[in-house]
Design a protein around this motif. Structure first.
Motif, PDB file in Angstrom:
ATOM      1  N   MET A   1       0.869  -1.175  -0.112  1.00 29.99           N
ATOM      2  CA  MET A   1       0.211   0.005  -0.025  1.00 29.99           C
ATOM      3  C   MET A   1       0.817   1.263   0.077  1.00 29.99           C
ATOM      4  O   MET A   1       1.756   0.995   0.723  1.00 29.99           O
ATOM      5  N   THR A   2       0.658   2.083  -0.596  1.00 32.37           N
ATOM      6  CA  THR A   2       1.267   3.332  -0.827  1.00 32.37           C
ATOM      7  C   THR A   2       0.964   4.393   0.364  1.00 32.37           C
ATOM      8  O   THR A   2      -0.167   4.397   0.941  1.00 32.37           O
ATOM      9  N   THR A   3       1.796   5.266   0.744  1.00 34.07           N
ATOM     10  CA  THR A   3       1.621   6.183   1.557  1.00 34.07           C
ATOM     11  C   THR A   3       0.826   7.286   1.226  1.00 34.07           C
ATOM     12  O   THR A   3       0.740   8.213   1.969  1.00 34.07           O
ATOM     13  N   ARG A   4       0.860   7.385  -0.120  1.00 31.67           N
ATOM     14  CA  ARG A   4       0.018   8.600  -0.863  1.00 31.67           C
ATOM     15  C   ARG A   4      -1.364   8.809  -0.052  1.00 31.67           C
ATOM     16  O   ARG A   4      -1.794  10.031  -0.082  1.00 31.67           O
ATOM     17  N   LEU A   6      -2.515   7.863   2.992  1.00 35.46           N
ATOM     18  CA  LEU A   6      -2.499   7.821   4.362  1.00 35.46           C
ATOM     19  C   LEU A   6      -3.054   9.315   4.754  1.00 35.46           C
ATOM     20  O   LEU A   6      -3.849   8.984   5.741  1.00 35.46           O
ATOM     21  N   PRO A   7      -2.883  10.269   4.618  1.00 33.65           N
ATOM     22  CA  PRO A   7      -3.472  11.503   5.043  1.00 33.65           C
ATOM     23  C   PRO A   7      -5.033  11.565   5.058  1.00 33.65           C
ATOM     24  O   PRO A   7      -5.638  11.785   6.055  1.00 33.65           O
ATOM     25  N   GLU A   8      -5.505  11.150   3.709  1.00 35.02           N
ATOM     26  CA  GLU A   8      -7.048  11.055   3.582  1.00 35.02           C
ATOM     27  C   GLU A   8      -7.564  10.016   4.473  1.00 35.02           C
ATOM     28  O   GLU A   8      -8.594  10.216   4.957  1.00 35.02           O
ATOM     29  N   ILE A  10      -6.471   9.126   7.443  1.00 37.66           N
ATOM     30  CA  ILE A  10      -6.298   9.602   8.799  1.00 37.66           C
ATOM     31  C   ILE A  10      -7.581  10.802   8.880  1.00 37.66           C
ATOM     32  O   ILE A  10      -8.278  10.570   9.988  1.00 37.66           O
TER      33      ILE A  10
END
Length: 116
Positions: A1-4, A6-8, A10
Motif C-alpha cells: 500500500m502506498t503512503t500517498r 495515508l493523510p486522507e 487519517i
C-alpha cells in the motif's frame, strides 16, 4: 500500500469519529432534556395537588424519589463506573489501569491465571 493516501485515510477516520461523537452527544442531550422535562412536569403536578389540598398517590412520591437520582447513574453503576469519574483520552484509548473491573472480568482473569 502506498503512503500517498495515508493523510486522507487519517482525515476520514478523524471526521467519522468526530461525527459519531457529535451524534452521540446530541442523542444524550435529547434524552436528558426529555428526562428533566418529565421530572419537572411530575413535580409541578404534585405541587399543584398539594397546594389545592388534594391527595397525592404514594406512587407519585415513589416516582419522584426514583427520578431524584442522577440520570445515567444506573448505567454507570452497571459498568462499575462512578458518575463523578472523569474519563480522559488516554484512559479511553488505552483503558484504565489498576481498576477493579467487573466481576465477570475478575473471574475470567482468575480462570486464565489458574490455567482452566
Amino acid at each position: 500500500m502506498t503512503t500517498r493516501f495515508l493523510p486522507e485515510i487519517i482525515y476520514t477516520i478523524a471526521l467519522t469519529s468526530l461525527s459519531t461523537h457529535m451524534l452521540w452527544l446530541r442523542k444524550e442531550s435529547q434524552e436528558q432534556r426529555a428526562y428533566f422535562t418529565t421530572r419537572l412536569k411530575l413535580l409541578e403536578d404534585t405541587a399543584q395537588r398539594l397546594r389545592a389540598g388534594q391527595p397525592v398517590p404514594e406512587d407519585d412520591f415513589d416516582l419522584i424519589r426514583k427520578m431524584a437520582r442522577e440520570p445515567g447513574s444506573d448505567r454507570g453503576a452497571a459498568r462499575g463506573i462512578e458518575p463523578t469519574d472523569h474519563l480522559g483520552w488516554k484512559e479511553a484509548l488505552l483503558g484504565r489501569k489498576g481498576g477493579a473491573g467487573s466481576r465477570s472480568e475478575q473471574l475470567d482473569m482468575q480462570d486464565w491465571e489458574e490455567g482452566r
